[in-house]
Design a protein around this motif. Structure first.
Motif, PDB file in Angstrom:
ATOM      1  N   ILE A 249       0.834  -1.198   0.000  1.00  0.00           N
ATOM      2  CA  ILE A 249       0.000   0.000   0.000  1.00  0.00           C
ATOM      3  C   ILE A 249       0.869   1.248   0.000  1.00  0.00           C
ATOM      4  O   ILE A 249       0.606   2.208  -0.735  1.00  0.00           O
ATOM      5  N   ARG A 250       1.922   1.247   0.815  1.00  0.00           N
ATOM      6  CA  ARG A 250       2.841   2.401   0.838  1.00  0.00           C
ATOM      7  C   ARG A 250       3.394   2.672  -0.561  1.00  0.00           C
ATOM      8  O   ARG A 250       3.501   3.822  -0.982  1.00  0.00           O
ATOM      9  N   PHE A 251       3.760   1.612  -1.275  1.00  0.00           N
ATOM     10  CA  PHE A 251       4.298   1.783  -2.621  1.00  0.00           C
ATOM     11  C   PHE A 251       3.240   2.384  -3.548  1.00  0.00           C
ATOM     12  O   PHE A 251       3.560   3.218  -4.397  1.00  0.00           O
ATOM     13  N   GLN A 252       1.983   1.982  -3.385  1.00  0.00           N
ATOM     14  CA  GLN A 252       0.900   2.492  -4.242  1.00  0.00           C
ATOM     15  C   GLN A 252       0.627   3.970  -4.020  1.00  0.00           C
ATOM     16  O   GLN A 252      -0.028   4.599  -4.855  1.00  0.00           O
ATOM     17  N   THR A 253       1.099   4.543  -2.927  1.00  0.00           N
ATOM     18  CA  THR A 253       0.846   5.965  -2.684  1.00  0.00           C
ATOM     19  C   THR A 253       1.762   6.858  -3.506  1.00  0.00           C
ATOM     20  O   THR A 253       1.576   8.071  -3.511  1.00  0.00           O
ATOM     21  N   ARG A 254       2.690   6.284  -4.205  1.00  0.00           N
ATOM     22  CA  ARG A 254       3.546   7.077  -5.103  1.00  0.00           C
ATOM     23  C   ARG A 254       2.755   7.309  -6.377  1.00  0.00           C
ATOM     24  O   ARG A 254       2.539   6.404  -7.166  1.00  0.00           O
ATOM     25  N   ARG A 255       2.326   8.525  -6.558  1.00  0.00           N
ATOM     26  CA  ARG A 255       1.420   8.846  -7.653  1.00  0.00           C
ATOM     27  C   ARG A 255       2.111   9.676  -8.713  1.00  0.00           C
ATOM     28  O   ARG A 255       3.225  10.152  -8.529  1.00  0.00           O
ATOM     29  N   GLY A 256       1.391   9.908  -9.818  1.00  0.00           N
ATOM     30  CA  GLY A 256       1.914  10.695 -10.920  1.00  0.00           C
ATOM     31  C   GLY A 256       1.722  12.189 -10.753  1.00  0.00           C
ATOM     32  O   GLY A 256       2.334  12.970 -11.463  1.00  0.00           O
ATOM     33  N   LEU A 257       0.889  12.595  -9.810  1.00  0.00           N
ATOM     34  CA  LEU A 257       0.623  14.017  -9.595  1.00  0.00           C
ATOM     35  C   LEU A 257       1.332  14.495  -8.327  1.00  0.00           C
ATOM     36  O   LEU A 257       1.171  13.893  -7.260  1.00  0.00           O
ATOM     37  N   LEU A 258       2.066  15.566  -8.437  1.00  0.00           N
ATOM     38  CA  LEU A 258       2.797  16.115  -7.301  1.00  0.00           C
ATOM     39  C   LEU A 258       1.860  16.448  -6.144  1.00  0.00           C
ATOM     40  O   LEU A 258       2.179  16.183  -4.977  1.00  0.00           O
ATOM     41  N   GLU A 259       0.686  17.009  -6.449  1.00  0.00           N
ATOM     42  CA  GLU A 259      -0.271  17.378  -5.401  1.00  0.00           C
ATOM     43  C   GLU A 259      -0.671  16.162  -4.569  1.00  0.00           C
ATOM     44  O   GLU A 259      -0.737  16.230  -3.346  1.00  0.00           O
ATOM     45  N   LEU A 260      -0.934  15.052  -5.250  1.00  0.00           N
ATOM     46  CA  LEU A 260      -1.297  13.829  -4.536  1.00  0.00           C
ATOM     47  C   LEU A 260      -0.116  13.288  -3.737  1.00  0.00           C
ATOM     48  O   LEU A 260      -0.288  12.814  -2.612  1.00  0.00           O
ATOM     49  N   ASP A 261       1.065  13.343  -4.319  1.00  0.00           N
ATOM     50  CA  ASP A 261       2.247  12.870  -3.598  1.00  0.00           C
ATOM     51  C   ASP A 261       2.434  13.628  -2.292  1.00  0.00           C
ATOM     52  O   ASP A 261       2.729  13.042  -1.250  1.00  0.00           O
ATOM     53  N   ILE A 262       2.252  14.928  -2.327  1.00  0.00           N
ATOM     54  CA  ILE A 262       2.429  15.758  -1.128  1.00  0.00           C
ATOM     55  C   ILE A 262       1.371  15.402  -0.085  1.00  0.00           C
ATOM     56  O   ILE A 262       1.686  15.184   1.082  1.00  0.00           O
ATOM     57  N   LEU A 263       0.115  15.346  -0.502  1.00  0.00           N
ATOM     58  CA  LEU A 263      -0.965  15.006   0.430  1.00  0.00           C
ATOM     59  C   LEU A 263      -0.775  13.610   1.024  1.00  0.00           C
ATOM     60  O   LEU A 263      -0.910  13.417   2.236  1.00  0.00           O
ATOM     61  N   LEU A 264      -0.472  12.662   0.175  1.00  0.00           N
ATOM     62  CA  LEU A 264      -0.336  11.288   0.643  1.00  0.00           C
ATOM     63  C   LEU A 264       0.893  11.097   1.517  1.00  0.00           C
ATOM     64  O   LEU A 264       0.865  10.318   2.472  1.00  0.00           O
ATOM     65  N   ARG A 265       1.961  11.817   1.240  1.00  0.00           N
ATOM     66  CA  ARG A 265       3.160  11.713   2.085  1.00  0.00           C
ATOM     67  C   ARG A 265       2.825  12.155   3.511  1.00  0.00           C
ATOM     68  O   ARG A 265       3.169  11.471   4.477  1.00  0.00           O
ATOM     69  N   ARG A 266       2.132  13.266   3.643  1.00  0.00           N
ATOM     70  CA  ARG A 266       1.732  13.753   4.976  1.00  0.00           C
ATOM     71  C   ARG A 266       0.792  12.765   5.664  1.00  0.00           C
ATOM     72  O   ARG A 266       0.943  12.462   6.837  1.00  0.00           O
ATOM     73  N   PHE A 267      -0.183  12.281   4.914  1.00  0.00           N
ATOM     74  CA  PHE A 267      -1.136  11.331   5.467  1.00  0.00           C
ATOM     75  C   PHE A 267      -0.429  10.054   5.930  1.00  0.00           C
ATOM     76  O   PHE A 267      -0.707   9.540   7.020  1.00  0.00           O
ATOM     77  N   MET A 268       0.475   9.563   5.120  1.00  0.00           N
ATOM     78  CA  MET A 268       1.181   8.330   5.474  1.00  0.00           C
ATOM     79  C   MET A 268       2.015   8.529   6.738  1.00  0.00           C
ATOM     80  O   MET A 268       2.070   7.649   7.588  1.00  0.00           O
ATOM     81  N   GLN A 269       2.636   9.679   6.873  1.00  0.00           N
ATOM     82  CA  GLN A 269       3.458   9.947   8.060  1.00  0.00           C
ATOM     83  C   GLN A 269       2.603  10.104   9.315  1.00  0.00           C
ATOM     84  O   GLN A 269       2.976   9.633  10.381  1.00  0.00           O
ATOM     85  N   GLU A 270       1.463  10.745   9.185  1.00  0.00           N
ATOM     86  CA  GLU A 270       0.658  11.089  10.354  1.00  0.00           C
ATOM     87  C   GLU A 270      -0.398  10.057  10.725  1.00  0.00           C
ATOM     88  O   GLU A 270      -0.686   9.879  11.904  1.00  0.00           O
ATOM     89  N   SER A 271      -0.987   9.386   9.744  1.00  0.00           N
ATOM     90  CA  SER A 271      -2.186   8.604  10.029  1.00  0.00           C
ATOM     91  C   SER A 271      -2.158   7.141   9.606  1.00  0.00           C
ATOM     92  O   SER A 271      -2.927   6.344  10.132  1.00  0.00           O
ATOM     93  N   PHE A 272      -1.330   6.781   8.667  1.00  0.00           N
ATOM     94  CA  PHE A 272      -1.395   5.443   8.075  1.00  0.00           C
ATOM     95  C   PHE A 272      -1.285   4.329   9.111  1.00  0.00           C
ATOM     96  O   PHE A 272      -2.063   3.367   9.079  1.00  0.00           O
ATOM     97  N   ASP A 273      -0.362   4.439  10.023  1.00  0.00           N
ATOM     98  CA  ASP A 273      -0.134   3.364  10.994  1.00  0.00           C
ATOM     99  C   ASP A 273      -1.288   3.181  11.971  1.00  0.00           C
ATOM    100  O   ASP A 273      -1.349   2.159  12.659  1.00  0.00           O
ATOM    101  N   ARG A 274      -2.186   4.138  12.026  1.00  0.00           N
ATOM    102  CA  ARG A 274      -3.330   4.043  12.950  1.00  0.00           C
ATOM    103  C   ARG A 274      -4.622   3.595  12.265  1.00  0.00           C
ATOM    104  O   ARG A 274      -5.669   3.534  12.911  1.00  0.00           O
TER     105      ARG A 274
END
Length: 82
Positions: free
Chosen positions: A12-37
């Motif tokens: 799933i972490r690998f799938q968060t690497r997207r083609g759009l910079l905007e999504l990459d930025i949002l998903l990077r923050r989400f993965m750091q803050e919320s994914f593990d919970r």
């Protein structure tokens, strides 16, 4: 309901690497803050969201598209708030 082990979570972490910079930025923050919970139920929904095309995913996150599935809404809010 699916059970998500460490291997599935890495996928799933690998799938968060997207083609759009905007999504990459949002998903990077989400993965750091919320994914593990996230619960297994939330992870299942997250996988379905990740299957969307980038433009549709971004429109849902930015609320430019409002006709999304009800089960997507809580997780999209978490992504937005990250």
């Amino acid at each position: 309901m699916a059970q998500f082990d460490d291997t599935a979570k890495r996928r799933i972490r690998f799938q968060t690497r997207r083609g759009l910079l905007e999504l990459d930025i949002l998903l990077r923050r989400f993965m750091q803050e919320s994914f593990d919970r996230l619960s297994d139920e939330e992870l299942a929904v997250f996988v379905e969201i990740l299957d969307l095309p980038d433009q549709e995913f971004l429109a849902l996150v930015n609320q430019a598209k409002s006709d999304c599935r009800e089960d997507f809404k809580p997780l999209l809010a978490k992504i937005r708030n990250a």
